[in-house]
Design a protein around this motif. Structure first.
Motif, mmCIF file in Angstrom:
data_model
loop_
_atom_site.group_PDB
_atom_site.id
_atom_site.type_symbol
_atom_site.label_atom_id
_atom_site.label_comp_id
_atom_site.label_asym_id
_atom_site.label_seq_id
_atom_site.Cartn_x
_atom_site.Cartn_y
_atom_site.Cartn_z
ATOM 1 N N THR A 1 -6.560 39.805 0.833
ATOM 2 C CA THR A 1 -6.428 40.215 2.235
ATOM 3 C C THR A 1 -5.946 39.109 3.148
ATOM 4 O O THR A 1 -5.570 39.378 4.284
ATOM 5 C CB THR A 1 -7.769 40.765 2.758
ATOM 6 O OG1 THR A 1 -8.780 39.763 2.556
ATOM 7 C CG2 THR A 1 -8.139 42.045 2.041
ATOM 8 N N SER A 2 -5.941 37.871 2.675
ATOM 9 C CA SER A 2 -5.438 36.784 3.530
ATOM 10 C C SER A 2 -4.922 35.649 2.662
ATOM 11 O O SER A 2 -5.082 35.656 1.449
ATOM 12 C CB SER A 2 -6.560 36.281 4.451
ATOM 13 O OG SER A 2 -7.590 35.704 3.685
ATOM 14 N N ALA B 1 1.476 40.482 3.714
ATOM 15 C CA ALA B 1 0.879 41.641 4.365
ATOM 16 C C ALA B 1 1.995 42.607 4.803
ATOM 17 O O ALA B 1 2.272 42.779 5.996
ATOM 18 C CB ALA B 1 0.035 41.208 5.551
ATOM 19 N N SER C 1 -0.354 35.998 -0.420
ATOM 20 C CA SER C 1 -0.162 37.432 -0.192
ATOM 21 C C SER C 1 0.830 37.675 0.934
ATOM 22 O O SER C 1 0.940 36.883 1.864
ATOM 23 C CB SER C 1 -1.488 38.105 0.184
ATOM 24 O OG SER C 1 -2.370 38.112 -0.899
#
Length: 173
Positions: free
Chosen positions: A122-123, A129, A127
């Motif tokens: 998620t961070s 987004a 990654s």
């Protein structure tokens, strides 16, 4: 004399082999040669339904269906795929070892391709987004269509998306 029938036989064999073109697709399954490149504006494009990756490190597959809504056109190469995260975007490469086949689409013909990705955390820097999926057709210039990306963050490997795009195949293959 024997030379004349042999010469005629050799000539017939040469002509027969010339008629067999191994350099392209055949017309037995709706593919063929010729036609201008398919522009994204003449195609209906449907993304999903997907087998989304549920958690970080899992692999997901997103099928994309493409239907020609206009005059015959050709797909020769891989679809262009870009994931956009607003301030950053990344191009998705072709699947390792995959070989595209030139396909000619008549009006109403459909093909599919699959986008495979690894879900990221998620961070962090590992990654992307992604918010938008941009799709373009090979040989058709810069025209593209955008679709919402709702499958979570995409893992990065060496700064590039841990994802790949497969070749076009006729729907149902």
């Amino acid at each position: 004399m024997r030379a004349t029938p042999l010469a005629v036989t050799a000539l017939a064999a040469a002509l027969l082999l010339t008629a067999c073109d191994s350099g392209g697709s055949d017309d037995s399954n709706g593919t063929g040669k010729g036609g201008d490149a398919c522009g994204i504006d003449q195609l209906g494009v449907e993304v999903g339904p997907a087998n989304a990756a549920p958690a970080a490190g899992d692999t997901g597959n997103i099928p994309v269906s493409v239907t020609n809504q206009s005059s015959p056109c050709a797909l020769d190469g891989f679809p262009g795929i870009e994931l956009n995260a607003g301030d950053k975007s990344a191009t998705v490469p072709a699947a390792d070892g995959a070989k595209p086949e030139k396909l000619t689409l008549a009006k109403g013909d459909s093909v599919t391709f699959t986008l495979t990705y690894v879900r990221g955390g998620t961070s962090g820097a590992e990654s992307l987004a992604a918010k938008t999926l941009r799709i373009s057709m090979p040989g058709a210039g810069d025209d593209e269509k955008s679709f919402p990306w709702t499958y979570g963050p995409v893992a990065l490997k060496g700064g590039e998306p841990d994802a790949s795009v497969g070749p076009f195949t006729h729907a149902g293959d």
